[in-house]
Write a protein that holds these residues in place. Structure first.
Motif, PDB file in Angstrom:
ATOM      1  N   LEU A  42      34.194  39.222  44.480  1.00  8.35           N
ATOM      2  CA  LEU A  42      34.097  40.009  43.247  1.00  8.35           C
ATOM      3  C   LEU A  42      34.370  41.482  43.520  1.00  8.35           C
ATOM      4  N   ALA A  43      33.793  41.994  44.606  1.00  7.23           N
ATOM      5  CA  ALA A  43      34.064  43.391  44.984  1.00  7.23           C
ATOM      6  C   ALA A  43      35.540  43.586  45.317  1.00  7.23           C
ATOM      7  N   ALA A  44      36.133  42.601  45.996  1.00  6.66           N
ATOM      8  CA  ALA A  44      37.557  42.678  46.326  1.00  6.66           C
ATOM      9  C   ALA A  44      38.420  42.635  45.070  1.00  6.66           C
ATOM     10  N   ALA A  45      38.023  41.823  44.095  1.00 10.21           N
ATOM     11  CA  ALA A  45      38.777  41.739  42.835  1.00 10.21           C
ATOM     12  C   ALA A  45      38.748  43.070  42.099  1.00 10.21           C
ATOM     13  N   ASN A  46      37.598  43.723  42.115  1.00 19.85           N
ATOM     14  CA  ASN A  46      37.479  45.002  41.422  1.00 19.85           C
ATOM     15  C   ASN A  46      38.304  46.091  42.116  1.00 19.85           C
ATOM     16  N   TRP A  89      41.677  48.066  40.603  1.00 21.31           N
ATOM     17  CA  TRP A  89      41.752  49.528  40.556  1.00 21.31           C
ATOM     18  C   TRP A  89      43.044  50.027  41.217  1.00 21.31           C
ATOM     19  N   ARG A  90      43.381  49.499  42.370  1.00 25.62           N
ATOM     20  CA  ARG A  90      44.588  49.933  43.075  1.00 25.62           C
ATOM     21  C   ARG A  90      45.851  49.555  42.300  1.00 25.62           C
ATOM     22  N   ILE A 102      50.016  53.644  36.856  1.00 23.05           N
ATOM     23  CA  ILE A 102      50.043  54.939  36.160  1.00 23.05           C
ATOM     24  C   ILE A 102      50.316  56.096  37.120  1.00 23.05           C
ATOM     25  N   ASP A 103      50.631  55.741  38.380  1.00 23.58           N
ATOM     26  CA  ASP A 103      51.059  56.713  39.388  1.00 23.58           C
ATOM     27  C   ASP A 103      50.015  57.799  39.631  1.00 23.58           C
ATOM     28  N   ILE A 104      48.797  57.361  40.004  1.00 22.33           N
ATOM     29  CA  ILE A 104      47.755  58.315  40.392  1.00 22.33           C
ATOM     30  C   ILE A 104      47.249  57.929  41.779  1.00 22.33           C
ATOM     31  N   ASP A 105      46.589  58.877  42.422  1.00 23.38           N
ATOM     32  CA  ASP A 105      46.025  58.636  43.748  1.00 23.38           C
ATOM     33  C   ASP A 105      44.794  57.728  43.601  1.00 23.38           C
ATOM     34  N   PRO A 106      44.755  56.572  44.252  1.00 18.54           N
ATOM     35  CA  PRO A 106      43.598  55.675  44.100  1.00 18.54           C
ATOM     36  C   PRO A 106      42.319  56.220  44.718  1.00 18.54           C
ATOM     37  N   ALA A 107      42.426  57.217  45.589  1.00 20.85           N
ATOM     38  CA  ALA A 107      41.269  57.831  46.252  1.00 20.85           C
ATOM     39  C   ALA A 107      40.644  56.853  47.245  1.00 20.85           C
ATOM     40  N   THR A 130      41.341  47.972  33.914  1.00 26.90           N
ATOM     41  CA  THR A 130      40.891  47.494  35.228  1.00 26.90           C
ATOM     42  C   THR A 130      39.916  46.332  35.084  1.00 26.90           C
ATOM     43  N   LEU A 131      39.082  46.354  34.042  1.00 29.23           N
ATOM     44  CA  LEU A 131      38.168  45.232  33.812  1.00 29.23           C
ATOM     45  C   LEU A 131      38.944  43.956  33.494  1.00 29.23           C
ATOM     46  N   ALA A 132      40.022  44.102  32.723  1.00 30.72           N
ATOM     47  CA  ALA A 132      40.848  42.933  32.398  1.00 30.72           C
ATOM     48  C   ALA A 132      41.483  42.362  33.664  1.00 30.72           C
ATOM     49  N   TYR A 133      42.012  43.260  34.511  1.00 31.15           N
ATOM     50  CA  TYR A 133      42.575  42.805  35.783  1.00 31.15           C
ATOM     51  C   TYR A 133      41.495  42.172  36.670  1.00 31.15           C
ATOM     52  N   SER A 134      40.335  42.823  36.730  1.00 27.44           N
ATOM     53  CA  SER A 134      39.233  42.317  37.559  1.00 27.44           C
ATOM     54  C   SER A 134      38.803  40.932  37.110  1.00 27.44           C
ATOM     55  N   MET A 135      38.781  40.742  35.801  1.00 27.41           N
ATOM     56  CA  MET A 135      38.396  39.441  35.258  1.00 27.41           C
ATOM     57  C   MET A 135      39.373  38.358  35.707  1.00 27.41           C
ATOM     58  N   GLY A 136      40.661  38.651  35.603  1.00 29.45           N
ATOM     59  CA  GLY A 136      41.667  37.684  36.017  1.00 29.45           C
ATOM     60  C   GLY A 136      41.612  37.381  37.498  1.00 29.45           C
ATOM     61  N   PHE A 137      41.543  38.459  38.317  1.00 26.20           N
ATOM     62  CA  PHE A 137      41.477  38.262  39.761  1.00 26.20           C
ATOM     63  C   PHE A 137      40.222  37.485  40.159  1.00 26.20           C
ATOM     64  N   ALA A 138      39.091  37.821  39.522  1.00 21.70           N
ATOM     65  CA  ALA A 138      37.828  37.173  39.864  1.00 21.70           C
ATOM     66  C   ALA A 138      37.876  35.675  39.572  1.00 21.70           C
ATOM     67  N   ILE A 139      38.418  35.300  38.427  1.00 19.56           N
ATOM     68  CA  ILE A 139      38.493  33.878  38.068  1.00 19.56           C
ATOM     69  C   ILE A 139      39.316  33.116  39.101  1.00 19.56           C
ATOM     70  N   VAL A 140      40.472  33.677  39.466  1.00 23.71           N
ATOM     71  CA  VAL A 140      41.344  33.005  40.437  1.00 23.71           C
ATOM     72  C   VAL A 140      40.673  32.903  41.806  1.00 23.71           C
ATOM     73  N   LEU A 141      40.107  34.031  42.284  1.00 20.96           N
ATOM     74  CA  LEU A 141      39.505  34.046  43.612  1.00 20.96           C
ATOM     75  C   LEU A 141      38.296  33.124  43.709  1.00 20.96           C
ATOM     76  N   LEU A 142      37.459  33.102  42.684  1.00 21.06           N
ATOM     77  CA  LEU A 142      36.246  32.283  42.741  1.00 21.06           C
ATOM     78  C   LEU A 142      36.575  30.797  42.642  1.00 21.06           C
ATOM     79  N   ILE A 143      37.585  30.459  41.878  1.00 18.57           N
ATOM     80  CA  ILE A 143      37.996  29.047  41.812  1.00 18.57           C
ATOM     81  C   ILE A 143      38.593  28.607  43.149  1.00 18.57           C
ATOM     82  N   VAL A 144      39.431  29.466  43.746  1.00 15.83           N
ATOM     83  CA  VAL A 144      39.992  29.155  45.067  1.00 15.83           C
ATOM     84  C   VAL A 144      38.869  29.018  46.102  1.00 15.83           C
ATOM     85  N   ASN A 145      37.870  29.882  46.002  1.00 16.22           N
ATOM     86  CA  ASN A 145      36.725  29.810  46.905  1.00 16.22           C
ATOM     87  C   ASN A 145      36.048  28.451  46.825  1.00 16.22           C
ATOM     88  N   ARG A 146      35.912  27.936  45.613  1.00 15.62           N
ATOM     89  CA  ARG A 146      35.276  26.629  45.455  1.00 15.62           C
ATOM     90  C   ARG A 146      36.166  25.484  45.934  1.00 15.62           C
TER      91      ARG A 146
END
Length: 462
Positions: free
Chosen positions: A24-28, A32-33, A39-44, A112-128
């Motif tokens: 979940l942390a990785a998805a978030n 963000w990146r 939008i071409d900004i520095d991710p920090a 970013t929340l929309a992206y995080s949601m998508g990434f999280a669903i995929v990663l957690l299903i793959v994890n299972r």
């Protein structure tokens, strides 16, 4: 299993949860990146976002616990797990967005929340898919040797065959040459020269005593030698309590309840904290839900004749009687023939009553009873005096459930479907006794979280 505040959690579930939190942390971070690149900004540096990632993982993982992602059904069925994951992540994202809006923060952009949601669903299903099959193997299960070959040993076999089981039985030892054996492959004790060495050769981590008759039959010398080699020795009732989350009424006796761990008197701080929680939340709940209660009170009045609310006597702490308050969901003549159990598709329930019972809106006025101190949010469900007198006659230890304050939700409510018979009451009593015996604020927290699952899927509503 891992014991956390007197409550046992399987190693496989803990491992699955820890990997989920990291993913979940990785998805978030990935979302963000990706958005920063778009939008071409520095991710920090990532260190600047650790708190945001931690909050995201914590909220989503708590939501997953609440809707039953780590329950037995989700471990058995990938389809079930995926459906619950989708609901949990959606609820968590909504909660994060709402909190971020209230505090005026900019930690979670909608993109970013929309992206995080998508990434999280995929990663957690793959994890299972990858980890799910692995955690069900013997690598994550304790190796158990059962001393006994009768009905109790058979019960342990059935328990160990569940996919969510935390142990695997590596052998059975028949302790009596005369008693009939239910487990055909059991090896007789007389055929084993050195039981301690036999345990070591099998790599056993726990020995469970499952004798049908313990009187003058305890193999004390064997048990002592096994214990001193570092192998855990457990008694049948204690083992069942740990593995099932309930006190088995078929096997427990008064001495077990007296001498086993639990029913601690050192609860002064916990009880005070629980009372503060009850007062705070009941006041908040009554304030927030007052419009909902008033709206449905009006609908109840329109739908059928009679008062919008009804009072009913219940048995509470130490057997004292009090009146519970609910929105009326049945006809006023529902008990003209006397007190009776509710049944499936009960014809006494009104049209509005069927809806408010299904989504638990009829329970909301009970917050007033909690505020008065007659109930708590968590505890055994209070029963009617007419039923209690009968249940105490038919069920052993039923009166012991009144040693803790009754609650709106409880351990039995989230683990056993709605019951309306003596047999159902017996099963729920086993869970109530477990709660009374092992109460901690942590267990209360788990129950409150998982009550969301019961409400969302109307589990047990009738």
């Amino acid at each position: 299993m891992i014991r956390l505040f007197k409550h046992y959690i399987p190693h496989a579930v803990v491992l699955l949860w820890l990997v989920d939190v990291l993913l979940l942390a990785a998805a978030n971070e990935t979302s963000w990146r990706l958005r920063a690149q778009q939008i071409d900004i520095d991710p920090a540096p990532i260190a600047d976002r650790l708190i945001a990632h931690g909050a995201f993982a914590a909220v989503i993982s708590l939501s997953m616990v609440a809707v039953g992602v780590y329950g037995a059904e989700a471990l058995r069925s990938m389809r079930f797990a995926a459906a619950r994951l989708l609901v949990a992540i959606s609820l968590g994202v909504i909660a994060l967005s709402f909190v971020d809006f209230l505090v005026g923060g900019q930690n979670y952009w909608r993109s970013t929340l929309a992206y995080s949601m998508g990434f999280a669903i995929v990663l957690l299903i793959v994890n299972r898919l990858l980890l799910g099959s692995f955690v069900g193997t013997t690598a994550f299960r304790r190796r158990v040797l059962v001393l006994g070959a009768g009905e109790r040993a058979q019960r342990l076999r059935q328990l160990g065959e569940r996919i969510e089981s935390g142990f695997v039985i590596v052998g059975y030892v028949g302790m009596s040459d005369t008693a009939p054996a239910v487990i055909e492959e059991a090896i007789q004790r007389s055929a084993i020269n050195n039981l301690t060495r036999y345990v070591e050769n099998l790599g056993v981590s726990e020995v469970v005593l499952a004798l049908e008759e313990r009187r003058n039959a305890l193999p004390l010398k064997d048990l002592l030698r096994i214990k001193t080699t570092g192998v855990h020795v457990n008694e049948f009732s204690s083992f069942l309590e740990r593995e099932t989350g309930r006190v088995d009424l078929d096997t427990v006796n008064p001495s077990w309840l007296i001498f086993s761990d639990g029913f601690s008197s050192g609860r002064a701080i916990s009880s005070a904290a629980k009372r503060v929680f009850d007062i705070t939340v009941s006041l908040l709940l009554l304030t927030v839900t007052a419009p909902v209660i008033l709206l449905f009170a009006l609908l109840v009045k329109i739908d059928s004749k009679g008062p919008a609310f009804y009072r009913q006597p219940r048995v509470g702490l130490f057997g004292e009687h009090f009146d519970v308050i609910k929105l009326r969901s049945m006809r006023t003549d529902a008990e003209a023939a006397g007190a009776q159990w509710a049944s499936k598709d009960d014809p006494r329930v009104t049209r509005i009553g069927r809806f408010i019972r299904k989504v638990r809106i009829d329970e909301l006025p009970q917050a007033w009873t909690v505020l008065k101190g007659e109930m708590s949010f968590v505890g055994p469900r209070p029963e009617r005096p007419e039923f209690v007198s009968d249940l105490e006659q038919q069920l052993r230890y039923y009166a012991e459930r009144h040693m803790v304050k009754p609650g709106i939700t409880g351990w039995a409510q989230i683990n056993y479907p709605y019951g309306a018979s003596i047999e159902d009451s017996r099963h729920k009593l086993e869970y109530d006794l477990y709660y009374a015996k092992n109460y901690t604020p942590f267990l209360d927290f788990l129950i409150i979280l998982q009550t969301l699952r019961v409400v969302l899927w109307s589990e047990g509503a009738r």
